[in-house]
Design a protein around this motif. Structure first.
Motif, PDB file in Angstrom:
ATOM      1  N   ILE A   6      -8.954   6.888  -1.222  1.00  0.00           N
ATOM      2  CA  ILE A   6      -9.085   5.965  -2.345  1.00  0.00           C
ATOM      3  C   ILE A   6      -7.720   5.615  -2.946  1.00  0.00           C
ATOM      4  N   LEU A   7      -6.735   6.511  -2.765  1.00  0.00           N
ATOM      5  CA  LEU A   7      -5.410   6.201  -3.319  1.00  0.00           C
ATOM      6  C   LEU A   7      -4.681   5.157  -2.481  1.00  0.00           C
ATOM      7  N   SER A   8      -4.865   5.206  -1.164  1.00  0.00           N
ATOM      8  CA  SER A   8      -4.209   4.167  -0.363  1.00  0.00           C
ATOM      9  C   SER A   8      -4.863   2.823  -0.652  1.00  0.00           C
ATOM     10  N   PHE A   9      -6.163   2.823  -0.940  1.00  0.00           N
ATOM     11  CA  PHE A   9      -6.825   1.581  -1.353  1.00  0.00           C
ATOM     12  C   PHE A   9      -6.205   1.073  -2.662  1.00  0.00           C
ATOM     13  N   ALA A  10      -6.035   1.982  -3.621  1.00  0.00           N
ATOM     14  CA  ALA A  10      -5.436   1.581  -4.906  1.00  0.00           C
ATOM     15  C   ALA A  10      -4.032   1.024  -4.690  1.00  0.00           C
ATOM     16  N   LYS A  11      -3.268   1.662  -3.791  1.00  0.00           N
ATOM     17  CA  LYS A  11      -1.893   1.197  -3.553  1.00  0.00           C
ATOM     18  C   LYS A  11      -1.891  -0.190  -2.922  1.00  0.00           C
ATOM     19  N   ASP A  34       2.828   9.451  -5.236  1.00  0.00           N
ATOM     20  CA  ASP A  34       2.597   8.170  -5.930  1.00  0.00           C
ATOM     21  C   ASP A  34       3.844   7.759  -6.719  1.00  0.00           C
ATOM     22  N   THR A  35       4.562   8.741  -7.245  1.00  0.00           N
ATOM     23  CA  THR A  35       5.790   8.455  -7.998  1.00  0.00           C
ATOM     24  C   THR A  35       6.827   7.803  -7.089  1.00  0.00           C
ATOM     25  N   VAL A  36       6.939   8.328  -5.868  1.00  0.00           N
ATOM     26  CA  VAL A  36       7.875   7.749  -4.894  1.00  0.00           C
ATOM     27  C   VAL A  36       7.459   6.316  -4.566  1.00  0.00           C
ATOM     28  N   PHE A  37       6.174   6.115  -4.346  1.00  0.00           N
ATOM     29  CA  PHE A  37       5.669   4.755  -4.067  1.00  0.00           C
ATOM     30  C   PHE A  37       6.051   3.805  -5.218  1.00  0.00           C
TER      31      PHE A  37
END
Ligand code: SAH
Length: 190
Positions: A6-11, A34-37
């Protein structure tokens, strides 16, 4: 981007919105991915503010950022996200493009250190105040651990009650996951 979680979807949603120079908040830095992204997306002219109550998470995130992200466009606070209004300098209030929350416990760490609905809701309300118009709040919610179900209900109840004329809320859910659901709320500030 293939959305296998679900996080890659959010990204993939965030990639549509975020541009170099954006200002972002990672409200639960955890292992720092996520911080790095966000730091990479914000680039030299942007900034990322991060929060975590666990020293280990703050150290790991800072180490990852130092290794992977140049120039230093981040500020990581070893503090609860419920303090973000006081800790983020006033010049950034109303200028935040995105806020990410990844709730629950840090995988591979102490499972009793979890986000809790009382402080999560304070931080979500603060985030909505800090966002610019058109800015996005994303909240990943996990209901499967002790306390998670209560937090899941409280966060969704809060977001369901947000004024439709001021915010739009979209919920996505991994509906074929065995066991407890994982949800992602996307709140846009109009
Ligand atoms: N459940 C996610 C990871 C969540 S990490 C997954 O499975 O991938 C959640 C992070 O929030 C942890 O690192 C924890 O230390 C942090 N946290 C807990 N309470 C917090 C608070 N009040 N403010 C900021 N961070 C908090």
């Amino acid at each position: 981007m293939i959305s296998n979680n679900i996080l890659s979807f959010a990204k993939s949603v965030l990639c549509e919105l975020l541009e170099p120079g954006c200002i972002a908040i990672d409200a639960t830095v955890g292992n720092g991915y996520d911080t790095v992204f966000l730091s990479e997306t914000a680039g030299a002219d942007g900034h990322v503010f991060g929060f975590d109550i666990q020293e280990e998470a703050v150290k790991q995130t800072e180490q990852r950022l130092n290794e992977e992200c140049r120039p230093q466009n981040w500020t990581i606070f070893h503090s609860g996200h419920e303090n973000m209004l006081e800790l983020i300098p006033a010049e950034f209030h109303g200028r935040i493009d995105v806020v990410m929350f990844n709730l629950g416990f840090l995988p591979g760490s102490d499972k009793t250190v979890i986000t809790k609905s009382a402080t999560t809701l304070v931080a979500i309300e603060a985030s909505l105040g800090l966002l610019t118009r058109g800015g996005l709040l994303c909240v990943a919610i996990y209901a499967g651990h002790p306390g998670g179900d209560e937090e899941d209900r409280a966060v969704r109840e809060y977001c369901t009650a947000l004024d439709y004329h001021a915010y739009r809320v979209i919920q996505s859910e991994m509906i074929n996951k065995p066991g407890y659901p994982i949800r992602m709320l996307f709140v846009t500030k109009l």
